[in-house]
Design an enzyme around this catalytic site. Structure first.
Site, PDB file in Angstrom:
ATOM      1  N   SER A   1      -9.496   1.785   3.409  1.00  0.00           N
ATOM      2  CA  SER A   1      -8.660   2.580   2.524  1.00  0.00           C
ATOM      3  C   SER A   1      -7.636   1.763   1.740  1.00  0.00           C
ATOM      4  O   SER A   1      -6.977   2.278   0.847  1.00  0.00           O
ATOM      5  CB  SER A   1      -7.934   3.647   3.332  1.00  0.00           C
TER       6      SER A   1
ATOM      7  N   SER B   1      -9.680  -0.617   7.551  1.00  0.00           N
ATOM      8  CA  SER B   1      -9.136  -0.387   6.216  1.00  0.00           C
ATOM      9  C   SER B   1      -8.445  -1.570   5.546  1.00  0.00           C
ATOM     10  O   SER B   1      -8.128  -1.495   4.361  1.00  0.00           O
ATOM     11  CB  SER B   1      -8.176   0.806   6.236  1.00  0.00           C
TER      12      SER B   1
ATOM     13  N   LYS C   1       0.840  -1.200   0.000  1.00  0.00           N
ATOM     14  CA  LYS C   1       0.000   0.000   0.000  1.00  0.00           C
ATOM     15  C   LYS C   1       0.876   1.251   0.000  1.00  0.00           C
ATOM     16  O   LYS C   1       1.909   1.297   0.661  1.00  0.00           O
ATOM     17  CB  LYS C   1      -0.911  -0.016   1.229  1.00  0.00           C
TER      18      LYS C   1
END
Length: 462
Positions: free
Chosen positions: A155, A179, A80
């Site tokens: 997210s 997330s 990420k």
């Protein structure tokens, strides 16, 4: 034969060891598959396929010599974008960030690189990681591979989409309110949100965790072996522990398991989600667990104060930006931040106290049980273009009442697929355990994975 891009990390490593497959072949196959998907999926940021091929070649030479660098040598991975990797800017999902290359790998990135994993790319996230969506002012809209009209969640949006789409077996995400679990839920994959401090994070923050995002529990276990190694940069990290992450399934017989179907706040649980979670709970009961209901413990006031606390925290950062930079932030997030502009100091203190109240309430409600089952999200995935399931800046956290409490209480919680809606939307079962019992959550997830049986075939490029 399983396509190379669909092989688990365990399968790839076994084939490398037996010299039936090389990391170069695996990485080339994954890149070819990504190139079919990515023009429509938009899950990646800063792909470095040339660098990945060079790393795969070096790994191939080590395997040929019988001297792999580490436990993940030659296995493709994505990370990420808010987990720093040396030389790559960290935009935090927003066009307001100055793109300055990171000077060092963050702890999680350093551990997987040391173990020999081949970093293919970073993955997308929404502005500041404060949405459960693939919407961003910096990245193109990330979509869900099961249906491109659907939202991948967030997210860790790109990581969830990449895992389901077959962008290799290993992916890293972050979680401060759901997330990693929400994208895992809505993409039909597995993840673990570890106990706070189990995986070192830089910079650390209340409730923030880094977790593996994979198609199988076993692959997440392989990642946890490396991710849980110590790093002094995280001043909130747990002391090193001898944990057998690859331990076998935990049988439910004799366990006391809570079934939590009413969070006490937020959106009501969708009928299809409720039915799938109840069916999963019956599997545990049929295997000898004692399953009892968990009473609601997160009130609407608690959820509201948590929203307000995060708004103030984000407003402090947002208000420091120039007007031009503020204008470049996703409008939904900008409006959300402004909701923290005029909050009094007394209310902020109430927000801090509320953090502790959520922590206490979660611990108190779950303490009587060995593990707790619940929906990950009360609702299935939603339109790709929306920021949240409500698409309402005044009600932004209505879908995280089952996930966020475990960030506050620092307890481990996993998401594992337990079914699909009539439309084919994946449904996630959350399995939560006591603080520090990350291994127990992983082992019980292994049991459910086996008892559940095979999932639907993974989505293919279209």
């Amino acid at each position: 034969m399983t396509a190379l891009h669909d092989m688990t990390a365990g399968e790839l490593l076994a084939n490398y060891k037996a010299k039936k497959l090389s990391p170069v072949e695996a990485v080339d196959a994954v890149i070819a598959h990504i190139e079919k998907w990515e023009p429509r999926l938009k899950a990646l940021y800063a792909p470095d396929f040339e660098g990945a091929r060079k790393a795969a070649k070096a790994s191939e030479q080590r395997w040929q010599a019988g001297k792999p660098q580490g436990s993940l040598d030659g296995v493709p991975i994505t990370i990420k974008e808010n987990i720093a990797t040396k030389g790559v800017p960290v935009p935090l999902g927003t066009a307001a960030t100055d793109l300055v290359p990171a000077t060092d790998d963050a702890p999680a990135a350093a551990r997987v690189r040391e173990a020999g994993a081949v970093i293919l790319a970073k993955t997308t996230m929404p502005d500041y990681g404060m949405l459960s969506s693939g919407r961003s002012s910096f990245h193109p809209l990330t979509r869900n591979p099961w249906n491109l009209a659907w939202n991948p969640g967030g997210s860790s949006a790109g990581a969830g989409a990449a895992a389901a789409a077959g962008y290799g077996p290993l992916h890293l995400g972050t979680d401060i309110g759901g997330s990693v679990r929400l994208p895992a839920c809505w993409n039909g994959i597995f993840t673990l949100k570890p106990s706070l401090g189990r995986v070192p994070v830089d910079p650390p923050y209340f409730g923030r965790a880094i977790g593996p995002m994979t198609r199988t529990v076993a692959d997440s276990a392989l990642l946890m072996v490396e991710l849980s190694r110590p790093d002094a940069r995280d001043h909130m990290s747990l002391p090193p522990a001898a944990i057998d992450w690859n331990a076998g399934p935990l049988e439910p017989k004799g366990l006391k398991i809570g079934l939590h179907l009413d969070a006490g706040s937020g959106l009501p649980v969708d009928a299809e989600v409720k039915a799938a979670v109840e069916a999963a709970a019956r599997m545990f009961a049929d295997a000898g667990a004692k399953v009892e209901p968990v009473a609601p413990f997160l009130s609407p006031d608690m959820l509201h104060l948590q929203d307000l606390f995060w708004r103030v925290r984000s407003w402090v950062d947002f208000s420091a930006l120039s007007h031009a930079k503020q204008a470049s932030v996703l409008p939904f997030i900008a409006d959300w931040c402004r909701g923290g502009a005029d909050v009094s100091g007394a209310t902020v203190i109430k927000g801090v106290a509320n953090y502790m109240a959520i922590r206490a309430a979660t611990t108190r409600a779950t303490q009587p049980f060995d593990y707790v089952l619940s929906p990950v999200s009360p609702v299935p995935t939603y339109r790709a273009e929306w920021e949240t399931p409500t698409n309402d800046v005044h009600r932004p956290l209505e879908h995280i009442s089952f996930t966020m409490p475990y960030n506050m209480s620092e307890q481990p919680a996993a998401s594992i697929n337990c079914g699909y809606t009539k439309e084919g939307k994946p449904i996630g079962l959350q399995i939560a355990g006591h603080r520090f019992d990350d291994l127990g959550v992983m082992r019980l997830s292994r049991w459910f994975e086996q008892a559940r049986g095979p999932q639907k075939a993974w989505p293919q490029p279209r």
